[in-house]
Structure formats: structure tokens, C-alpha cells
Write an enzyme that holds these catalytic residues in place. Structure first.
Site, mmCIF file in Angstrom:
data_model
loop_
_atom_site.group_PDB
_atom_site.id
_atom_site.type_symbol
_atom_site.label_atom_id
_atom_site.label_comp_id
_atom_site.label_asym_id
_atom_site.label_seq_id
_atom_site.Cartn_x
_atom_site.Cartn_y
_atom_site.Cartn_z
ATOM 1 N NE ARG A 51 0.698 4.590 -8.305
ATOM 2 C CZ ARG A 51 0.663 5.712 -7.621
ATOM 3 N NH1 ARG A 51 0.161 6.828 -8.160
ATOM 4 N NH2 ARG A 51 1.078 5.787 -6.377
ATOM 5 N N GLY A 52 -2.404 3.620 -6.716
ATOM 6 C CA GLY A 52 -2.749 4.550 -5.643
ATOM 7 C C GLY A 52 -4.118 4.152 -5.096
ATOM 8 C CB ALA A 53 -5.269 3.535 -1.644
ATOM 9 N NE ARG B 146 -1.506 -3.125 -6.831
ATOM 10 C CZ ARG B 146 -0.776 -2.029 -6.589
ATOM 11 N NH1 ARG B 146 -1.129 -0.866 -7.114
ATOM 12 N NH2 ARG B 146 0.289 -2.094 -5.816
ATOM 13 C CD GLN C 177 5.281 3.100 -6.970
ATOM 14 O OE1 GLN C 177 6.468 3.033 -6.647
ATOM 15 N NE2 GLN C 177 4.440 2.116 -6.763
ATOM 16 C CG ASP D 4 -1.675 1.577 -0.341
ATOM 17 O OD1 ASP D 4 -0.624 2.172 -0.055
ATOM 18 O OD2 ASP D 4 -2.155 1.525 -1.480
ATOM 19 C CG ASN E 70 1.962 4.424 2.295
ATOM 20 O OD1 ASN E 70 1.048 4.458 1.478
ATOM 21 N ND2 ASN E 70 3.013 5.224 2.202
ATOM 22 C CE LYS E 71 4.098 1.099 -3.286
ATOM 23 N NZ LYS E 71 3.718 -0.251 -3.802
HETATM 24 O O1 MRU Z 1 1.615 0.376 -5.432
HETATM 25 P P1 MRU Z 1 0.947 1.720 -5.499
HETATM 26 O O2 MRU Z 1 1.659 2.693 -6.379
HETATM 27 O O3 MRU Z 1 -0.520 1.609 -5.820
HETATM 28 O O4 MRU Z 1 1.061 2.244 -4.013
HETATM 29 C C1 MRU Z 1 0.566 3.518 -3.681
HETATM 30 C C2 MRU Z 1 0.889 3.931 -2.313
HETATM 31 O O5 MRU Z 1 1.468 3.185 -1.544
HETATM 32 C C3 MRU Z 1 0.404 5.257 -1.874
HETATM 33 O O6 MRU Z 1 1.274 5.820 -0.950
HETATM 34 C C4 MRU Z 1 -0.959 5.035 -1.222
HETATM 35 O O7 MRU Z 1 -1.826 4.352 -2.104
HETATM 36 C C5 MRU Z 1 -1.620 6.254 -0.839
HETATM 37 S S1 MRU Z 1 -2.243 6.997 -2.266
HETATM 38 C C6 MRU Z 1 -3.132 8.355 -1.980
#
Ligand code: MRU
Length: 366
Positions: A53-55, A90, A202, A243, A253-254
Site C-alpha cells: 500500500r502507499g501511493a 485501488r 498505518q 495519494d 491523502n489518508k
Molecule cells: O491506504 P494506504 O495505506 O495505501 O494510504 C496511504 C496514504 O494515504 C499515504 O499517506 C500516501 O499514499 C502517501 S504515501 C508516500
């Protein structure tokens, strides 16, 4: 970055030249395990189920997923079908589409017999480019942290972050945490407030794991705590990841990021967003209206997973049977609440003109 003294990336090609290995992030922080992605379907499932996970990492996994599909069938229609399925795995992080587009464009300008080799080398190049971008973000962001240090003469610079935008969210270094790693290595005293980041935690599980591994002082806080800390002068700056960032500088973002930005604005605390240019969606301006927010299963809100004192993993219900829940994965912070965007080409204001002057080619080709 290192785990138990050994350097890891979050994703790498196995010696068989076909399968891909990833760190299984659903098992952290209690157990360090890797998972082998042997097929295109494995890559789709790893993204959907948040093994990765993470963009930025979603983008790189998508590219390797397309390479796995090409290894089975390099025909145009097979590539289009794999592209579509990966893209739907996603919906919010735009890095996935960015990486898939980059790879598909190259594949379609190459004859089918040569596509397998090209797919793997381009996926590897996307991973390497992400490391370079995060490295540069780290340098530019560390300068902002160093600039804050003289205002904190007898204590560390207190930084608040949300979710995990560290090396686990990318291939190495990370986005929001790279500046913190670089500043700490340069000798700046830092302390990080880690938002737990409900519902999937996370922050509590991954960001804390990363910071512990790098021996960076940190404290995990419940998500609602940031505003109180800011009101009492206990946060010098915030850094979060993204993201999807629009060409006008709105940041998706999250979930919960927006509330932190509001609190930061009300308390005159700088609110920085660190992102590689692969996270900018040049096609859109209005983040509130134009970004599809992923809505995940309600069980992520109603249940929680953890480790018992006996060392067993357990999943328990938090809520009454019969109460419905909703689980929005992301929110949008309007550009006006963002003090600066930290990119691989430097920090800039969160607006279209500033982004365009850093990335003229990308902005004009959208
Ligand atoms: O749902 P996730 O864990 O994939 O979400 C990740 C985030 O929101 C991060 O803050 C974002 O992807 C930036 S990652 C470098």
C-alpha cells in the site's frame, strides 16, 4: 532502509527473473514476512488487500503486475485487459495509473516478442526512479526541518505526521518521512508525533515500525490528539504524503489529513505535503469534486486486529452488532491549507503556477 541491520526495498525481482517479492505489510509490525507475487492475479490481490500500500508502491507493484501479465501473453488485448484490472484494484492513488500508462505506452511501441524483457526493465526503472525522487524529496524537506531547528534551541523539532508515507509506502526512503530521516542523519534533533490513523492504523503499525528501525524518537497518538498538541505549541510542523494532488495543489491523502490541516491553519503551524511528481494528476484541478474516494469494507471500522500477550494474532469486534459503519479511505485538503508541496524538484507553493514552473513538460503534456 534497514530492518534488523539488513537493507531492504519494499519490492524486488526474484532471481528466477519472473516472480516479484514484496514485504507483506499486513503482518507488520508484529511479524516480518515477504510474499511472492508469481502471477498477474497475485499482484492485483496484493494491491486490493493492502499487502502492499502507499501511493508510490502501489504504482510500482502495478507495473510489475503488468510485467507478469506480459510474461504470460504479450498480445495487445491481453495487455489492455490486465491494465484495466490493475487500474481498478485501488481507485484513489494516481501513481497506479501513472505507472501503468508509462509501461503500456512503451509496450505498445515494441513488437510482442520483445515485450517481456521490456516490461521487466521498465518496471525496474519505475522503481529506481521512485527511489531517486524520494531521495530528492528528503533533501528538500530536510532543509525545511533544519530551518525550523533554530526556533527550538533546547528541544527537538516536533513533527506531526499522518498515516504511513515512509519507505514502506514507496520503494525506499518514502515521501513524508524521507525529510525526517535526512534531517536526523544530518544531526538535527527531531521528535515525531505519529497519528495512529484509524481504521487500518498505518501510523501506529507502520510509521512507528519504521521510526523505531531508524532510532528516531517518536510518540504514537490517538488520531484526535493533533489539534490539542498544536494549541499548546507542541507541534512545529506537519508533514504528510499524498495519494493524488491536483494541478491546483489540492491534496488527497489518508482520511483525517484534512482535519490536521485545519488545526494546523488555526494554530499557524506549517503544513507540508511531500510527493513525487508521479502523484500529481495534471488532468484535474478540483480535488473535492474530481477525485474518486475509495470506500472500503465496513469491517475495517467495526473490527480491529492485533497481537495478544500470548503472541497470537487476534481480530476482535469493537462495535455493537447491528450498528452500520462507513469507511472512507481518503479526504481532500484544499490547496489553501497547504503551506508548501515538497517535490523531487524542490518545495513550492500549492498552486498551479508554482507546480507548472517546477514541471513545465508534465503540466503541458496533460
Ligand atoms: O491506504 P494506504 O495505506 O495505501 O494510504 C496511504 C496514504 O494515504 C499515504 O499517506 C500516501 O499514499 C502517501 S504515501 C508516500
Amino acid at each position: 532502509m534497514k530492518i534488523n541491520g539488513r537493507h531492504y526495498r519494499t519490492i524486488w525481482l526474484n532471481p528466477d527473473g519472473r516472480s516479484v517479492e514484496v514485504i507483506d505489510q499486513s503482518k507488520l509490525p508484529h511479524s516480518f514476512e515477504t510474499q511472492t507475487l508469481s502471477s498477474f492475479g497475485d499482484a492485483v490481490e496484493a494491491i486490493k488487500n493492502m499487502i502492499v500500500r502507499g501511493a508510490p508502491l502501489i504504482g510500482v507493484t502495478g507495473a510489475y503486475g503488468l510485467a507478469l501479465a506480459v510474461a504470460d501473453d504479450p498480445a495487445d488485448n491481453a495487455i489492455e485487459a490486465a491494465y484495466a484490472e490493475l487500474l481498478g484494484s485501488r481507485p484513489t492513488a494516481v501513481n497506479l495509473r501513472w505507472a501503468l500508462d508509462r509501461l503500456r505506452d512503451r509496450l505498445f511501441s515494441t513488437p510482442p516478442p520483445m515485450r517481456r524483457t521490456l516490461a521487466y526493465s521498465e518496471a525496474a526503472a519505475i522503481a529506481d526512479d521512485d527511489i531517486q525522487a524520494c531521495h530528492a524529496i528528503g533533501e528538500y524537506g530536510a532543509a525545511l526541518i533544519s530551518a525550523a531547528a533554530p526556533r527550538c534551541p533546547d528541544r527537538p523539532v516536533n513533527i506531526l505526521t499522518h498515516c504511513n508515507a515512509g519507505w514502506l509506502a514507496a520503494v525506499d526512503w518514502g515521501t513524508a518521512l524521507a525529510p525526517i530521516y535526512k534531517a536526523a542523519r544530518a544531526g538535527v534533533a527531531v521528535h515525531v508525533w505519529v497519528d495512529e490513523t484509524r481504521p487500518r492504523n498505518q501510523g501506529a503499525s507502520l510509521t512507528a515500525f519504521e521510526l523505531l528501525g531508524e532510532a528516531i524518537p517518536h510518540t504514537i497518538i490517538a488520531d484526535n490528539t493533533g489539534g490539542h498538541l498544536m494549541q499548546h505549541g507542541l507541534v512545529d510542523l506537519c508533514i504528510v504524503g499524498s495519494d493524488r494532488t491536483t494541478r491546483a495543489g489540492d491534496v488527497c491523502n489518508k482520511i483525517g489529513t484534512y482535519l490536521k490541516a485545519l488545526a494546523a491553519h488555526d494554530n499557524s503551524v506549517p503544513f507540508y505535503v511531500a510527493l513525487p511528481s508521479s502523484t500529481i494528476d495534471w488532468r484535474i484541478s478540483d480535488g473535492l469534486r474530481e477525485i474518486r474516494i475509495e470506500e472500503r469494507d465496513q469491517s475495517e471500522v467495526t473490527h480491529i486486529c492485533g497481537r495478544t500477550e500470548r503472541g497470537e494474532t487476534a481480530r476482535v469486534r469493537l462495535t455493537p452488532h447491528g450498528s452500520p459503519a462507513r469507511n472512507f479511505g481518503f479526504d481532500v485538503t484544499p490547496a489553501r491549507l497547504v503551506s508548501a508541496l515538497i517535490t523531487e524538484r524542490g518545495a513550492c507553493a500549492a498552486n498551479e503556477a508554482a507546480l507548472q514552473s517546477l514541471f513545465p513538460n508534465l503540466a503541458n503534456s496533460a
